[in-house]
Design a protein around this motif. Structure first.
Motif, mmCIF file in Angstrom:
data_model
loop_
_atom_site.group_PDB
_atom_site.id
_atom_site.type_symbol
_atom_site.label_atom_id
_atom_site.label_comp_id
_atom_site.label_asym_id
_atom_site.label_seq_id
_atom_site.Cartn_x
_atom_site.Cartn_y
_atom_site.Cartn_z
ATOM 1 N N THR A 138 -12.686 19.168 -28.768
ATOM 2 C CA THR A 138 -13.218 19.090 -30.126
ATOM 3 C C THR A 138 -13.698 17.671 -30.395
ATOM 4 O O THR A 138 -12.966 16.702 -30.150
ATOM 5 N N HIS B 265 -10.845 26.526 -18.479
ATOM 6 C CA HIS B 265 -10.244 27.339 -19.538
ATOM 7 C C HIS B 265 -9.694 26.487 -20.674
ATOM 8 O O HIS B 265 -8.790 26.914 -21.394
ATOM 9 N N GLY B 266 -10.266 25.308 -20.823
ATOM 10 C CA GLY B 266 -9.842 24.421 -21.902
ATOM 11 C C GLY B 266 -10.937 24.246 -22.936
ATOM 12 O O GLY B 266 -12.007 24.856 -22.867
ATOM 13 N N SER B 267 -10.680 23.399 -23.901
ATOM 14 C CA SER B 267 -11.657 23.124 -24.943
ATOM 15 C C SER B 267 -11.547 21.673 -25.378
ATOM 16 O O SER B 267 -10.492 21.042 -25.217
ATOM 17 N N TRP C 228 -19.388 29.180 -21.354
ATOM 18 C CA TRP C 228 -18.819 28.296 -22.375
ATOM 19 C C TRP C 228 -19.371 28.677 -23.736
ATOM 20 O O TRP C 228 -20.359 29.387 -23.855
ATOM 21 N N THR D 289 -16.412 22.256 -31.516
ATOM 22 C CA THR D 289 -15.569 22.564 -30.370
ATOM 23 C C THR D 289 -16.409 23.164 -29.250
ATOM 24 O O THR D 289 -17.223 24.050 -29.493
ATOM 25 N N LYS E 250 -15.821 25.084 -25.641
ATOM 26 C CA LYS E 250 -14.784 25.783 -24.875
ATOM 27 C C LYS E 250 -15.318 26.193 -23.517
ATOM 28 O O LYS E 250 -16.367 26.831 -23.408
ATOM 29 N N ASN E 251 -14.582 25.835 -22.485
ATOM 30 C CA ASN E 251 -14.940 26.168 -21.100
ATOM 31 C C ASN E 251 -14.222 27.457 -20.706
ATOM 32 O O ASN E 251 -12.995 27.531 -20.726
ATOM 33 N N LYS E 252 -14.977 28.486 -20.307
ATOM 34 C CA LYS E 252 -14.390 29.764 -19.944
ATOM 35 C C LYS E 252 -14.315 29.980 -18.433
ATOM 36 O O LYS E 252 -13.948 31.069 -17.988
ATOM 37 N N ASP F 217 -22.221 31.756 -27.418
ATOM 38 C CA ASP F 217 -21.512 31.953 -26.159
ATOM 39 C C ASP F 217 -22.474 32.480 -25.104
ATOM 40 O O ASP F 217 -23.280 33.364 -25.380
ATOM 41 N N VAL G 239 -14.927 19.198 -19.951
ATOM 42 C CA VAL G 239 -13.936 20.162 -20.431
ATOM 43 C C VAL G 239 -13.243 20.777 -19.221
ATOM 44 O O VAL G 239 -13.899 21.288 -18.308
#
Length: 343
Positions: free
Chosen positions: A147, A143-145, A58, A88, A90-92, A54, A140
């Motif tokens: 896979t 706030h999504g992800s 992301w 996976t 993940k976009n933060k 991280d 992405v």
């Protein structure tokens, strides 16, 4: 391009931070842009307890299974086998992000033994060549992800042992960091480690090579501090990843122990067939001594040691000894000539 990934390994940590900080492309301009120097670096400073690599914007991690989260990809296979898994991303952030996905081989950096991965444009010879994702690029949402399936096709002639690497999500955008005469752009990436073992005979083998001692001291004994720098090469000659330990011991005349310590500045994990050049400082090393410095490296089922001589003689003492020897030699020659004349 150099991808550098250093930090926490299973069961051991060399950095306290839990983050992935990543390297940079540099664009130089002198008033008008004349040329550009592009490079990318990937530096893993650690991994959170949840297991995701991280960088704050992301994260990249093995897809969650029914048994819970996985810190890394821990896989094993026979030569010729095909493995399937999922990664996976993940976009933060509050904006959509697009990433390039690729696999890369791992290695230890020469400078400090950090866990590093090859650049995408370098030749991949192991898991970096065998692993592919279903998509090379993914977008992405905020706030999504996403896979993505991963396939690892192990060749029939794959060597037994460990084949470490990483699955990397690279943001190909170059963010300007300076609008001045020299502009620096940052390109970020995050990678999830792969620890793949090919079934077959394993051979742990560790060696210490080319031990050297460099000593500095004041001209006049007792008027300043002295120090010695001990350098050596730590080499994993086997086919499995090792978590080495190195002990340092210095002995003087008559076997007196001058120094004994377990070294801390060593790689948390030394990958197969990798070697690193390391140094250890010895503060307050004796200013007048003759002895030996010995390094002993050990890991699972392997232990080796190597030594180098240690000789400390202040320049002033050496000069005095030289004068005394020269004077003695002169007196001896003069006396011999006198005896010849008398005879």
């Amino acid at each position: 391009m150099i991808h550098r990934w250093a930090g926490r390994a299973p069961g051991r940590s060399t950095h306290p931070a839990n983050a992935c900080t990543l390297g940079a492309r540099t664009v130089r301009k002198l008033s008008v842009l004349l040329s550009s120097l592009l490079s990318t670096a990937l530096l893993l400073l650690g991994a959170p307890a949840a297991g995701a690599a991280d960088n704050g914007s992301w994260s990249v991690f093995p897809a969650t299974t029914a048994t819970g989260t996985r810190p890394y990809f821990y896989l094993s296979a026979d030569p010729g086998a095909t493995l399937t898994d999922k990664v996976t991303v993940k976009n933060k952030t509050a904006d959509p992000l697009t990433f390039r996905l690729y696999a890369a081989d791992a290695y230890n950096t020469e400078r400090d033994g950090g866990f590093a991965v090859r650049a995408q444009n370098e030749k991949q010879r192991s898991v970096g060549a065998w692993a592919t994702t279903d998509r090379d690029r993914v977008t992405v949402k905020p706030h999504g992800s996403v896979t993505v399936p991963v396939t690892i096709k192990v060749p029939e002639d794959a060597e037994p042992g460990d084949h470490p690497g990483a699955l990397v999500a690279l943001d190909e955008r170059i963010d300007p960091a300076d609008a001045g005469a020299v502009a620096v752009g940052i390109q970020k990436a995050v990678g999830a480690r792969i620890y793949l073992r090919i079934n077959g005979p394993t051979m742990p083998a560790l060696s210490v090579d080319d031990v050297r001692v460099e000593h500095t001291q004041p001209l006049v004994p007792g008027t300043g501090k002295s120090r010695a720098v001990i350098s050596y090469t730590l080499h994993n000659r086997g086919n499995v990843t090792l978590s080495p330990k190195v002990a340092l011991k210095a002995e003087g005349l008559f076997g007196r122990t001058l120094l004994a310590r377990d070294l801390k500045r060593i790689p948390a994990e030394l990958l197969p067939r990798q070697e690193v050049r390391l140094t250890e400082e010895w503060k307050g090393a004796p200013q007048l001594e003759w002895g030996e410095v010995r390094l002993t490296a050990s890991a699972r089922d392997t232990r080796e040691s190597a030594a180098a001589g240690y000789f400390a003689l202040p320049w002033l003492v050496a000069g005095v000894l030289l004068v005394v020897l020269a004077g003695g030699a002169g007196l001896w020659i003069r006396a011999r000539r006198s005896r010849r004349r008398t005879a």
